[in-house]
Scaffold this motif. Structure first.
Motif, short mmCIF file in Angstrom:
data_model
loop_
_atom_site.label_atom_id
_atom_site.label_comp_id
_atom_site.label_asym_id
_atom_site.label_seq_id
_atom_site.Cartn_x
_atom_site.Cartn_y
_atom_site.Cartn_z
N VAL A 356 0.84 -1.21 0.00
CA VAL A 356 0.00 0.00 0.00
C VAL A 356 0.87 1.25 0.00
O VAL A 356 0.59 2.24 -0.72
CB VAL A 356 -0.95 -0.02 1.22
CG1 VAL A 356 -1.69 1.32 1.34
CG2 VAL A 356 -1.93 -1.16 1.11
N LEU A 560 -0.96 5.01 -7.28
CA LEU A 560 -2.30 4.78 -6.76
C LEU A 560 -3.37 5.27 -7.73
O LEU A 560 -4.48 4.74 -7.75
CB LEU A 560 -2.45 5.50 -5.41
CG LEU A 560 -3.60 5.05 -4.51
CD1 LEU A 560 -3.48 3.58 -4.18
CD2 LEU A 560 -3.65 5.88 -3.24
N PHE A 561 -3.06 6.28 -8.55
CA PHE A 561 -4.02 6.78 -9.53
C PHE A 561 -4.34 5.73 -10.59
O PHE A 561 -5.44 5.70 -11.13
CB PHE A 561 -3.50 8.05 -10.19
CG PHE A 561 -3.59 9.27 -9.30
CD1 PHE A 561 -3.94 9.14 -7.96
CD2 PHE A 561 -3.35 10.54 -9.80
CE1 PHE A 561 -4.02 10.25 -7.13
CE2 PHE A 561 -3.44 11.66 -8.97
CZ PHE A 561 -3.78 11.51 -7.64
N SER A 562 -3.36 4.90 -10.92
CA SER A 562 -3.60 3.85 -11.90
C SER A 562 -4.46 2.73 -11.30
O SER A 562 -5.25 2.10 -12.00
CB SER A 562 -2.27 3.27 -12.40
OG SER A 562 -1.51 4.26 -13.04
N LEU A 563 -4.29 2.49 -9.98
CA LEU A 563 -5.10 1.46 -9.34
C LEU A 563 -6.51 1.94 -9.07
O LEU A 563 -7.48 1.17 -9.16
CB LEU A 563 -4.43 1.03 -8.02
CG LEU A 563 -3.01 0.45 -8.15
CD1 LEU A 563 -2.44 0.16 -6.77
CD2 LEU A 563 -3.02 -0.81 -9.00
N VAL A 564 -6.65 3.23 -8.74
CA VAL A 564 -7.98 3.82 -8.48
C VAL A 564 -8.12 5.06 -9.36
O VAL A 564 -7.80 6.19 -8.94
CB VAL A 564 -8.14 4.19 -6.98
CG1 VAL A 564 -9.58 4.64 -6.71
CG2 VAL A 564 -7.76 3.03 -6.09
N PRO A 565 -8.54 4.93 -10.62
CA PRO A 565 -8.61 6.07 -11.55
C PRO A 565 -9.47 7.23 -11.04
O PRO A 565 -9.24 8.38 -11.42
CB PRO A 565 -9.21 5.44 -12.82
CG PRO A 565 -8.91 3.98 -12.72
CD PRO A 565 -8.94 3.66 -11.26
N ARG A 566 -10.45 6.97 -10.18
CA ARG A 566 -11.32 8.04 -9.72
C ARG A 566 -10.56 9.08 -8.88
O ARG A 566 -10.96 10.24 -8.79
CB ARG A 566 -12.47 7.45 -8.91
CG ARG A 566 -13.56 8.45 -8.52
CD ARG A 566 -14.72 7.74 -7.88
NE ARG A 566 -15.39 6.87 -8.83
CZ ARG A 566 -16.34 7.25 -9.67
NH1 ARG A 566 -16.73 8.51 -9.67
NH2 ARG A 566 -16.91 6.39 -10.48
N LEU A 567 -9.43 8.66 -8.30
CA LEU A 567 -8.64 9.60 -7.51
C LEU A 567 -8.09 10.72 -8.38
O LEU A 567 -7.91 11.84 -7.91
CB LEU A 567 -7.49 8.86 -6.81
CG LEU A 567 -7.89 7.86 -5.72
CD1 LEU A 567 -6.66 7.17 -5.17
CD2 LEU A 567 -8.64 8.57 -4.60
N ARG A 568 -7.81 10.44 -9.66
CA ARG A 568 -7.31 11.47 -10.56
C ARG A 568 -8.35 12.58 -10.75
O ARG A 568 -8.02 13.78 -10.75
CB ARG A 568 -6.94 10.85 -11.91
CG ARG A 568 -6.16 11.77 -12.84
CD ARG A 568 -6.11 11.16 -14.23
NE ARG A 568 -5.53 9.84 -14.20
CZ ARG A 568 -4.23 9.59 -14.37
NH1 ARG A 568 -3.40 10.60 -14.59
NH2 ARG A 568 -3.77 8.35 -14.34
#
Length: 575
Positions: A356, A560-568
């Motif tokens: 993580v 982390l943006f690639s794992l959770v695109p909504r964060l972008r």
């Protein structure tokens, strides 16, 4: 003269089938059994063979006189004898029947399949050591070998039945086939598709039930006209009037292990004797495998029962009583896992936390890459002032010259009726010769480039050609990595110093960067830190015109943006 002579091999001790006076001797086709067959119309020729060869099966027919039939049979005391399609008083053959010298007697004509079957039975009576009947001749040896190999790997009766059904469909050239396995406990026939039991029927009906009860092979030209036919059991997907072949699968017990059925469309030919024999051979091979699996299952059940009975008496009663009499307390419970596994939950938590943290702090970069050309920042191109003839070239590419050194002599035409004028081109400062574009004896025009001078103290810059789609993402100060062509170990870390404000065509880029590139592009520049670069543990000087490959980091985002695109999207909203 023999009517048909079909030797398999020239061996006087080989299995021999002899016919005399048959109407259609070719129906027997000894080659189907892999043996030698001789056919004669004259009893004299047959007697000659009987006195000179060891005949194993003799078949006589109606085309010779009754007396000759008896004469030929009498001359073959060691062979298995068959008399077919005879008429008149057959009591003349009674002595042969009483002496067990006549295997079968037919009063009238038999079908092709029946003739083939009775001859096959006679050959089997001689025994495999004398007449070994192989696979039917119509069946390629490779097909039987492939079936045996696949059969040897089967571990479930259902899979054996499915394999046998597929082979029967091919061997008998049918349209539909099934292998029904007999369950003696429930007196039922079960068919399998894909390894699962899909249909269970009572064994008391149908042609399949008849073949199971009697052990007979049944071939029907019109199955629906036979009173034994049960469409639901014998041919569930068939059409009225289909042809049907049912062959029992033999077993060591009193009843067959099952039956194999093959069906054809009513417009197809009837099942030939060769097809029937092929399916019989298939049923025999299937029976052997089913017997092996049954034996293995029986052994495993017995061993399991034996092991269970022993586990119930693991400790002797005397030992248990002695332990109880001494008042001993139960021991410590046995640990089933090693001690180091107690730390596994903590270890898993540490690994998960590290992953993580890496996902949160690590970054993924987006690169723009393209070719680059290195140029001197103090590059000067000398041109011819007037047209003329090059007399001599005093320098070459890579030469270093000082101010005033002679470079090139050019002869130009003088005024009318005057001598030609010679002019000299000299270096204006200390420089490095770049590329020389003329040679002695060459005519040059006015303003034509002659050579280039490079001022080494001015440094070098690189022009990088990138796809035009990258233009909106490029800006000065972006990190760049430059790798010189031919020096794979070189890696110069630079920054972008100049970004044009427009996208240009490939022709314009060629003029700027010296590399022909098609399509919309953008050219960025970077200033090299020094006039040398390192590669393979050595230092080299840059040369004007060298090529390289460049990579520019145009965007860098947390992993982390690639794992959770909504964060972008959340980050863009907060900005």
């Amino acid at each position: 003269m023999p009517l048909v002579h079909q030797p398999i091999k020239e061996d006087r001790d080989s299995c021999l089938l002899l016919t005399c006076g048959l109407k259609k001797p070719a129906l027997l086709a000894g080659v189907r059994f892999g043996i030698e067959q001789l056919d004669y119309a004259s009893p004299k020729e047959a007697l000659t063979v009987l006195t000179t060869r060891s005949v194993h099966v003799l078949v006589v027919g109606p085309l010779i006189a009754a007396a000759d039939q008896l004469l030929v049979l009498d001359a073959s005391p060691e062979s298995v004898n068959i008399a077919l399609d005879l008429d008149g008083d057959l009591s003349r053959f009674q002595p042969f029947i009483d002496a067990d010298r006549l295997f079968y007697l037919s009063k009238g004509p038999l079908s092709d399949a029946s003739i083939h079957s009775i001859v096959a039975a006679a050959l089997r009576r001689q025994g495999d050591s004398v007449c070994r009947i192989g696979a039917p001749r119509g069946l390629p040896e490779s097909a039987e070998a492939d079936f045996l190999i696949r059969l040897s790997f089967q571990t479930e009766p259902a899979h054996v039945c499915r394999l046998a059904a597929d082979a029967a469909l091919s061997w008998a050239q049918g349209d539909r086939s099934q292998c029904l396995l007999y369950d003696a406990q429930f007196d039922a026939l079960t068919t399998f598709h894909g390894g699962d039991a899909t249909q269970v029927e009572a064994a008391a009906t149908g042609v399949a039930g008849y073949s199971l009860r009697t052990g007979e092979t049944v071939a029907l030209a019109r199955a629906s006209q036979d009173p034994r036919f049960d469409a639901h059991l014998d041919d569930p997907q068939g059409t009225p009037g289909s042809r049907l072949l049912v062959v029992p699968v033999p077993s060591a017990g009193s009843a067959p292990a099952g039956v194999i059925t093959v069906a054809r469309h009513h417009a197809s030919p009837e099942f030939s004797a060769e097809c029937i024999e092929a399916v019989r051979s298939l049923a025999t091979l299937t029976s052997a495998k089913l017997s092996e699996l049954h034996f293995r299952a029986t052994v495993e059940d017995r061993l399991l029962q034996h092991t269970s009975s022993r586990s119930e008496n693991l400790f002797l009663r005397e030992a248990i009583d002695h332990h109880a009499a001494q008042g001993q307390q139960p021991g410590t419970p046995m640990l089933g896992l090693p001690s180091w596994l107690r730390w596994s939950p903590l270890l898993n938590a540490i690994i998960l936390g590290a992953l993580v943290l890496y996902a949160a702090l690590g970054r993924l970069n987006e690169y723009a890459s393209g070719p680059a050309r290195i140029r001197s920042r103090g590059r000067e191109t000398l041109v011819a002032g007037v047209p003329g003839l090059v007399l001599s070239v005093a320098v070459g590419g890579g030469d270093r010259v000082k101010a005033g050194d002679l470079l090139i002599q050019i002869q130009t035409p003088g005024p009318r009726n005057s001598e030609p004028v010679r002019s000299q081109l000299r270096a204006s400062r200390d420089s490095l010769i770049g590329d020389v574009r003329v040679h002695s004896g060459q005519l040059v025009g006015a303003a034509e480039p002659i050579l280039t001078l490079v001022n080494e103290s001015s440094g070098y810059e690189a022009s990088v050609i990138l796809p035009g789609s990258m233009a909106p993402k490029l800006r000065a100060g972006m990190p760049m990595v430059l790798r010189i062509d031919g020096y794979p170990d070189s890696s110069e870390r630079l920054t972008v110093t100049g970004v044009p404000g427009q996208i240009i065509s490939g022709t314009e880029a060629t003029q700027l960067a010296g590399s022909l590139t098609a399509g919309p592009i953008v050219v960025v520049r970077t200033v090299l830190k020094s006039s040398t670069f390192a590669a393979n543990g050595r230092t080299y000087y840059y040369q004007d015109g060298m090529t390289a490959a460049a990579e520019i980091i145009v965007e860098s985002n947390p992993m982390l943006f690639s794992l959770v695109p909504r964060l972008r999207a959340i980050r863009a909203f907060l900005r």
